[in-house]
Motif scaffolding. Structure first.
Motif, short mmCIF file in Angstrom:
data_model
loop_
_atom_site.label_atom_id
_atom_site.label_comp_id
_atom_site.label_asym_id
_atom_site.label_seq_id
_atom_site.Cartn_x
_atom_site.Cartn_y
_atom_site.Cartn_z
N ALA A 100 -44.10 -70.24 19.01
CA ALA A 100 -43.01 -71.20 19.21
C ALA A 100 -41.77 -70.79 18.42
N LEU A 101 -41.96 -70.28 17.21
CA LEU A 101 -40.82 -69.82 16.41
C LEU A 101 -40.21 -68.55 16.99
N GLU A 118 -36.03 -79.00 23.21
CA GLU A 118 -37.39 -78.74 23.71
C GLU A 118 -38.05 -77.60 22.94
N LEU A 119 -37.30 -76.55 22.64
CA LEU A 119 -37.86 -75.45 21.84
C LEU A 119 -38.21 -75.92 20.44
N VAL A 120 -37.34 -76.72 19.86
CA VAL A 120 -37.58 -77.24 18.51
C VAL A 120 -38.79 -78.17 18.51
N GLU A 121 -38.87 -79.05 19.49
CA GLU A 121 -40.01 -79.97 19.58
C GLU A 121 -41.32 -79.21 19.79
N LYS A 125 -44.52 -79.39 17.31
CA LYS A 125 -45.87 -79.74 17.80
C LYS A 125 -46.91 -78.73 17.34
N GLU A 126 -46.46 -77.50 17.07
CA GLU A 126 -47.38 -76.44 16.61
C GLU A 126 -47.42 -76.32 15.10
N THR A 131 -37.94 -76.20 7.52
CA THR A 131 -37.66 -74.89 6.92
C THR A 131 -38.06 -73.76 7.86
N ASP A 132 -39.20 -73.89 8.53
CA ASP A 132 -39.63 -72.87 9.50
C ASP A 132 -38.60 -72.70 10.61
N ILE A 133 -38.13 -73.83 11.14
CA ILE A 133 -37.16 -73.79 12.23
C ILE A 133 -35.84 -73.21 11.74
#
Length: 183
Positions: A100-101, A118-121, A125-126, A131-133
């Motif tokens: 996802a990242l 949607e990509l962030v969500e 969800k994973e 901080t990861d985003i």
């Protein structure tokens, strides 16, 4: 041949460019140090793999070779996983969170505006946190700049993949923050 006259003895790629102009190279190397080696929920290998993937999307041979080698040397799976990611990220055996990242990082290569809710969500969800985003977006944006810096200056780039093995080992051992100082 680089577009500017470089002193003899500088290393290839972006490290040589950072040493050429340490007043700009130092902050660049400090940023890479934090992104690739600072505190993170992702392993150093995973972060280096993201850098290699972004660099591949940008067609920057030096950065692909450097960061894929650094990732491989720090991964329990070695070169096999890195090669799978670079061959086909969609089918590579990545954790759902890292996948996802990587999707976020890929979107940034096209445009920061392509990072959709949607990509962030999907990343959240994973298990990705703020901080990861943040770091996936910044890593991709930074490597887009580094790739353009390296290729835009027509930096010296070794063609032999073996040339990257020692360079990767040195960066793993000493880190990035010394790149601009020539240590």
């Amino acid at each position: 041949m680089p577009h500017v006259t470089m002193p003899q003895g500088l290393p290839p790629g972006t490290p040589g460019l950072m040493m050429y102009r340490p007043e700009t190279g130092r902050p660049i190397s400090q940023l890479v140090e934090v992104l690739m080696r600072g505190p993170s929920s992702l392993s150093r290998s995973d972060r280096e793999m993201m850098a290699a993937y972004v660099s591949q999307l940008n067609d920057c041979a030096f950065c692909v070779n450097t960061h894929s080698e650094i990732s491989a040397q720090q991964s329990p799976d070695g070169r096999a996983l890195v090669d799978k990611v670079l061959a086909d990220v969609k089918s590579a055996p990545l954790s759902p969170k890292l996948r996802a990242l990587m999707n976020i990082a890929e979107a940034v290569v096209v445009s920061g505006k392509n990072v959709t809710p949607e990509l962030v969500e999907a990343a959240r969800k994973e298990g990705a946190d703020d901080t990861d985003i943040h770091d996936a977006v910044l890593t991709s944006a930074a490597f887009c700049m580094f790739n353009r810096y390296c290729d835009g200056m027509d930096a010296v780039v070794p063609e032999d993949p073996q040339a990257y093995v020692g360079m990767a080992a040195m960066l793993i051992r000493e880190g990035y923050s010394t790149c601009a100082d020539g240590h």
